[in-house]
Scaffold this motif. Structure first.
Motif, PDB file in Angstrom:
ATOM      1  N   LYS A   1      23.750 104.204 128.651  1.00 18.67           N
ATOM      2  CA  LYS A   1      22.794 104.974 129.451  1.00 18.67           C
ATOM      3  C   LYS A   1      21.877 104.043 130.238  1.00 18.67           C
ATOM      4  O   LYS A   1      21.221 103.175 129.672  1.00 18.67           O
ATOM      5  CB  LYS A   1      21.961 105.874 128.528  1.00 18.67           C
ATOM      6  CG  LYS A   1      20.954 106.735 129.240  1.00 18.67           C
ATOM      7  CD  LYS A   1      21.629 107.860 129.963  1.00 18.67           C
ATOM      8  CE  LYS A   1      20.619 108.844 130.505  1.00 18.67           C
ATOM      9  NZ  LYS A   1      21.246 109.920 131.236  1.00 18.67           N
TER      10      LYS A   1
ATOM     11  N   GLY B   1      20.100 111.673 126.030  1.00 17.14           N
ATOM     12  CA  GLY B   1      21.280 110.802 125.937  1.00 17.14           C
ATOM     13  C   GLY B   1      20.955 109.331 125.889  1.00 17.14           C
ATOM     14  O   GLY B   1      21.857 108.492 125.975  1.00 17.14           O
TER      15      GLY B   1
ATOM     16  N   ASN C   1      22.804 106.584 123.795  1.00 20.92           N
ATOM     17  CA  ASN C   1      24.115 106.100 124.237  1.00 20.92           C
ATOM     18  C   ASN C   1      23.927 104.703 124.835  1.00 20.92           C
ATOM     19  O   ASN C   1      23.181 104.543 125.803  1.00 20.92           O
ATOM     20  CB  ASN C   1      24.689 107.065 125.281  1.00 20.92           C
ATOM     21  CG  ASN C   1      26.012 106.605 125.844  1.00 20.92           C
ATOM     22  OD1 ASN C   1      26.444 105.479 125.652  1.00 20.92           O
ATOM     23  ND2 ASN C   1      26.664 107.503 126.562  1.00 20.92           N
TER      24      ASN C   1
END
Length: 125
Positions: free
Chosen positions: A48, A42, A45
């Motif tokens: 993050k 992830g 993103n």
């Protein structure tokens, strides 16, 4: 008959041969461990936290010669590129890794060229 000269030279030859066959302890460098940094799941993103983990990393000077391995543990493509142009992994597909060995002290910032908000820091001082 063995002359006095050959009685002296032959043992000396074997002594030098034995010495030269031995490894020189001072010439051997201790093997530095490899430090692994994960490009976390992830991380593409923008929200993050810690897309590179661990980061920041602070190493003492004794770690000169350390190899760092970045592994793409995400499910999208990434890169690892130093801000000063010292290293560039190129595209890393999921599960691929890139390694770089650091021989100089310094502050090394790096980022993903595909997702420039993904940044990390390694310091050797």
């Amino acid at each position: 008959y063995m002359t006095a000269l050959s009685a002296f030279i032959l043992p000396l030859f074997w002594l030098f041969f034995f010495i030269l066959e031995q490894p020189f302890a001072s010439a051997q460098q201790p093997q530095q461990p490899t430090i692994t940094i994960s490009i976390v799941q992830g991380s593409s993103n923008p929200g993050k936290d810690h897309p590179f983990y661990p980061s920041p990393i602070n190493l003492p000077l004794a770690n000169l010669g350390v190899t760092v391995s970045w592994t793409n543990n995400d499910n999208v493509l990434h890169t690892v590129k130093s801000s000063n142009g010292l290293f560039d992994s190129g595209i890393l597909a999921p599960t691929e890794s890139f390694q770089w060995t650091f021989f100089n002290r310094g502050y090394y910032s790096y980022y993903c060229a595909l997702h420039p908000y993904m940044t990390g820091i390694l310091t050797i001082s």
